[in-house]
Write a protein that holds these residues in place. Structure first.
Motif, PDB file in Angstrom:
ATOM      1  N   MET A 152     -10.473   7.769   9.856  1.00 15.16           N
ATOM      2  CA  MET A 152      -9.435   6.869   9.371  1.00 15.16           C
ATOM      3  C   MET A 152     -10.064   5.698   8.619  1.00 15.16           C
ATOM      4  SD  MET A 152      -6.446   4.980  11.589  1.00 15.16           S
ATOM      5  CE  MET A 152      -7.570   3.932  12.534  1.00 15.16           C
ATOM      6  N   LYS A 153      -9.537   5.415   7.413  1.00 11.59           N
ATOM      7  CA  LYS A 153     -10.021   4.287   6.617  1.00 11.59           C
ATOM      8  C   LYS A 153      -9.031   3.125   6.711  1.00 11.59           C
ATOM      9  CE  LYS A 153     -12.134   7.340   3.182  1.00 11.59           C
ATOM     10  NZ  LYS A 153     -11.994   7.835   1.804  1.00 11.59           N
ATOM     11  N   PHE A 154      -9.564   1.908   6.589  1.00 13.29           N
ATOM     12  CA  PHE A 154      -8.711   0.728   6.534  1.00 13.29           C
ATOM     13  C   PHE A 154      -8.408   0.409   5.083  1.00 13.29           C
ATOM     14  CE2 PHE A 154      -8.352  -3.951   6.128  1.00 13.29           C
ATOM     15  CZ  PHE A 154      -7.158  -4.109   6.817  1.00 13.29           C
ATOM     16  N   ARG A 155      -7.119   0.298   4.751  1.00 12.10           N
ATOM     17  CA  ARG A 155      -6.684  -0.064   3.410  1.00 12.10           C
ATOM     18  C   ARG A 155      -6.066  -1.467   3.467  1.00 12.10           C
ATOM     19  NH1 ARG A 155      -5.785   4.023  -0.297  1.00 12.10           N
ATOM     20  NH2 ARG A 155      -6.619   6.026   0.399  1.00 12.10           N
ATOM     21  N   PRO A 156      -6.667  -2.437   2.834  1.00  9.54           N
ATOM     22  CA  PRO A 156      -6.117  -3.792   2.900  1.00  9.54           C
ATOM     23  C   PRO A 156      -4.866  -3.940   2.030  1.00  9.54           C
ATOM     24  CG  PRO A 156      -7.977  -3.743   1.410  1.00  9.54           C
ATOM     25  CD  PRO A 156      -7.885  -2.370   2.014  1.00  9.54           C
ATOM     26  N   CYS A 157      -4.160  -5.055   2.217  1.00 12.01           N
ATOM     27  CA  CYS A 157      -2.939  -5.259   1.447  1.00 12.01           C
ATOM     28  C   CYS A 157      -2.835  -6.700   0.947  1.00 12.01           C
ATOM     29  CB  CYS A 157      -1.706  -4.906   2.275  1.00 12.01           C
ATOM     30  SG  CYS A 157      -1.463  -5.949   3.731  1.00 12.01           S
ATOM     31  N   ILE A 158      -2.096  -6.846  -0.135  1.00 10.09           N
ATOM     32  CA  ILE A 158      -1.718  -8.160  -0.671  1.00 10.09           C
ATOM     33  C   ILE A 158      -0.241  -8.053  -1.013  1.00 10.09           C
ATOM     34  CG2 ILE A 158      -2.123  -9.926  -2.428  1.00 10.09           C
ATOM     35  CD1 ILE A 158      -4.916  -8.724  -2.887  1.00 10.09           C
ATOM     36  N   GLY A 205      -6.912  -0.744  -1.688  1.00  9.35           N
ATOM     37  CA  GLY A 205      -5.917  -1.654  -1.125  1.00  9.35           C
ATOM     38  C   GLY A 205      -4.659  -1.698  -1.967  1.00  9.35           C
ATOM     39  N   HIS A 206      -3.586  -2.193  -1.371  1.00 11.20           N
ATOM     40  CA  HIS A 206      -2.276  -2.172  -2.020  1.00 11.20           C
ATOM     41  C   HIS A 206      -1.804  -3.575  -2.355  1.00 11.20           C
ATOM     42  CE1 HIS A 206      -2.492   1.176   0.985  1.00 11.20           C
ATOM     43  NE2 HIS A 206      -2.341   1.849  -0.134  1.00 11.20           N
ATOM     44  N   VAL A 207      -1.513  -3.817  -3.610  1.00  8.24           N
ATOM     45  CA  VAL A 207      -0.862  -5.057  -4.044  1.00  8.24           C
ATOM     46  C   VAL A 207       0.610  -4.720  -4.267  1.00  8.24           C
ATOM     47  CG1 VAL A 207      -0.798  -6.888  -5.777  1.00  8.24           C
ATOM     48  CG2 VAL A 207      -2.977  -5.778  -5.213  1.00  8.24           C
ATOM     49  N   ILE A 208       1.491  -5.327  -3.463  1.00 10.73           N
ATOM     50  CA  ILE A 208       2.906  -4.983  -3.534  1.00 10.73           C
ATOM     51  C   ILE A 208       3.718  -6.199  -3.980  1.00 10.73           C
ATOM     52  CG2 ILE A 208       4.908  -4.071  -2.310  1.00 10.73           C
ATOM     53  CD1 ILE A 208       2.638  -2.062  -2.503  1.00 10.73           C
ATOM     54  N   MET A 209       4.419  -6.046  -5.101  1.00  4.66           N
ATOM     55  CA  MET A 209       5.305  -7.097  -5.613  1.00  4.66           C
ATOM     56  C   MET A 209       6.696  -6.879  -5.011  1.00  4.66           C
ATOM     57  SD  MET A 209       4.062  -7.146  -9.621  1.00  4.66           S
ATOM     58  CE  MET A 209       4.331  -5.375  -9.846  1.00  4.66           C
ATOM     59  N   VAL A 261      -1.334  -1.047  -7.308  1.00  9.47           N
ATOM     60  CA  VAL A 261      -0.245  -2.020  -7.413  1.00  9.47           C
ATOM     61  C   VAL A 261       1.108  -1.313  -7.442  1.00  9.47           C
ATOM     62  CG1 VAL A 261      -0.299  -2.116  -9.956  1.00  9.47           C
ATOM     63  CG2 VAL A 261       0.585  -4.075  -8.661  1.00  9.47           C
ATOM     64  N   GLY A 262       2.071  -1.902  -6.739  1.00 10.28           N
ATOM     65  CA  GLY A 262       3.411  -1.331  -6.697  1.00 10.28           C
ATOM     66  C   GLY A 262       4.475  -2.416  -6.680  1.00 10.28           C
ATOM     67  N   GLY A 263       5.697  -1.995  -6.925  1.00 10.05           N
ATOM     68  CA  GLY A 263       6.832  -2.905  -6.942  1.00 10.05           C
ATOM     69  C   GLY A 263       7.442  -2.955  -8.329  1.00 10.05           C
ATOM     70  N   GLY A 264       8.510  -2.189  -8.546  1.00 12.71           N
ATOM     71  CA  GLY A 264       9.160  -2.197  -9.850  1.00 12.71           C
ATOM     72  C   GLY A 264       8.391  -1.478 -10.940  1.00 12.71           C
ATOM     73  N   ILE A 265       7.492  -0.579 -10.557  1.00 11.25           N
ATOM     74  CA  ILE A 265       6.702   0.164 -11.548  1.00 11.25           C
ATOM     75  C   ILE A 265       7.521   1.338 -12.084  1.00 11.25           C
ATOM     76  CG2 ILE A 265       4.567   1.423 -11.977  1.00 11.25           C
ATOM     77  CD1 ILE A 265       4.013  -1.434 -11.245  1.00 11.25           C
ATOM     78  N   HIS A 266       7.454   1.536 -13.400  1.00 10.11           N
ATOM     79  CA  HIS A 266       8.146   2.657 -14.046  1.00 10.11           C
ATOM     80  C   HIS A 266       7.308   3.120 -15.231  1.00 10.11           C
ATOM     81  CE1 HIS A 266       9.427  -0.322 -17.056  1.00 10.11           C
ATOM     82  NE2 HIS A 266       9.845  -1.073 -16.044  1.00 10.11           N
ATOM     83  N   ALA A 267       7.781   4.151 -15.911  1.00  9.09           N
ATOM     84  CA  ALA A 267       6.993   4.729 -17.005  1.00  9.09           C
ATOM     85  C   ALA A 267       6.735   3.730 -18.124  1.00  9.09           C
ATOM     86  CB  ALA A 267       7.702   5.970 -17.555  1.00  9.09           C
TER      87      ALA A 267
END
Length: 260
Positions: free
Chosen positions: A2-8, A55-59, A88-94
């Protein structure tokens, strides 16, 4: 292992931890667990110093929010300070995915865009997969319990889809993406224990990397997650982490996930 994935997580222009199920677009409201005095760049550099990739940056604000420009600025700051190391995620589209990849994201994370009227929009899924390439796309199939089963939720976890959260769904969508991020929304931000059934389902899926988020509040929770996930379900920890005002030491989690 198991890996640790940090977040923002960024909401209203601030790095913070919220109770996931409390998020409301109306009035940009959320029940807050912690609001950091540090910006996105600080956490990106910290994760880079420890060599923590993926890691995940979430807006957490919609593009219609008055806070969105500052939330986006914080996300871009993070990407700039750890190029190639963060998703990065949050409101992402093509239409905007390439902008974030160009800004330094290794992957973009997508949920709402690939669902329409409660169903999978294969048109949008194929469109964004063509833009990014499957190798740069993460699907966030965050889920909540409804009745006796779990269903994928969209729009910052506020809307239920008709799509069940199952191993079959993961296999069906796997050809479009590189990995999955799964928030167990009912326990997200509460640090009171993991959603064990969600982890059991993830343990049955080995075709792509998967990261579980939600409810980790102790080292015992981490040990249970590693056991139920058969060692191949990665983990992110938010509100319980000492970086975000919690009691779990960041370095202790890293040592555990590194097998020390």
């Amino acid at each position: 292992m198991m890996k640790f994935r940090p977040c923002i997580d960024i909401h209203n222009g601030k790095v913070k931890q919220i109770v996931g199920g409390s998020l409301r677009d109306e009035g940009d409201q959320a029940a807050e667990n912690f609001v950091s005095q540090q910006d996105g760049a600080y956490f990106a550099r910290l994760y880079q110093d420890y060599g923590l990739l993926g890691g995940h940056v979430i807006m957490l604000n919609p593009a219609s929010s008055a806070y969105y420009p500052e939330t986006k600025r914080q996300a871009l700051l993070a990407l700039e300070n750890f190029p190639g190391g963060l998703q990065v995620g949050g409101g992402i589209h093509a239409g905007n995915a390439q902008e974030f990849l160009d800004a330094g994201a290794s992957h973009v994370i997508v949920t709402s865009y690939v669902f329409s009227d409660g169903k999978i929009s294969y048109e949008n899924l194929e469109k964004i997969s063509r833009v990014t390439g499957p190798e740069h796309l993460v699907l966030d199939l965050s889920c909540r319990r409804k009745g006796d089963d779990y269903y994928i939720v969209t729009d910052r976890w506020q809307k239920f889809t008709e799509v069940p959260f199952t191993v079959e769904t993961l296999r069906e969508l796997g050809r479009y993406c590189d990995e999955y991020l799964i928030h167990a929304v009912d326990v997200e931000g509460k640090a009171r224990g993991i959603e064990e059934e969600v982890v059991r389902r993830l343990a049955q899926y080995t075709e792509h990397p998967v990261t579980y988020a939600g409810g980790v509040g102790s080292m015992d929770n981490l040990r249970k997650l590693e056991s139920l996930g058969c060692g191949h379900v990665d983990v992110t920890v938010g509100s319980a982490l000492d970086l975000f005002g919690g009691s779990l030491p960041f370095t202790e989690i890293l040592a555990f996930c590194n097998g020390k």
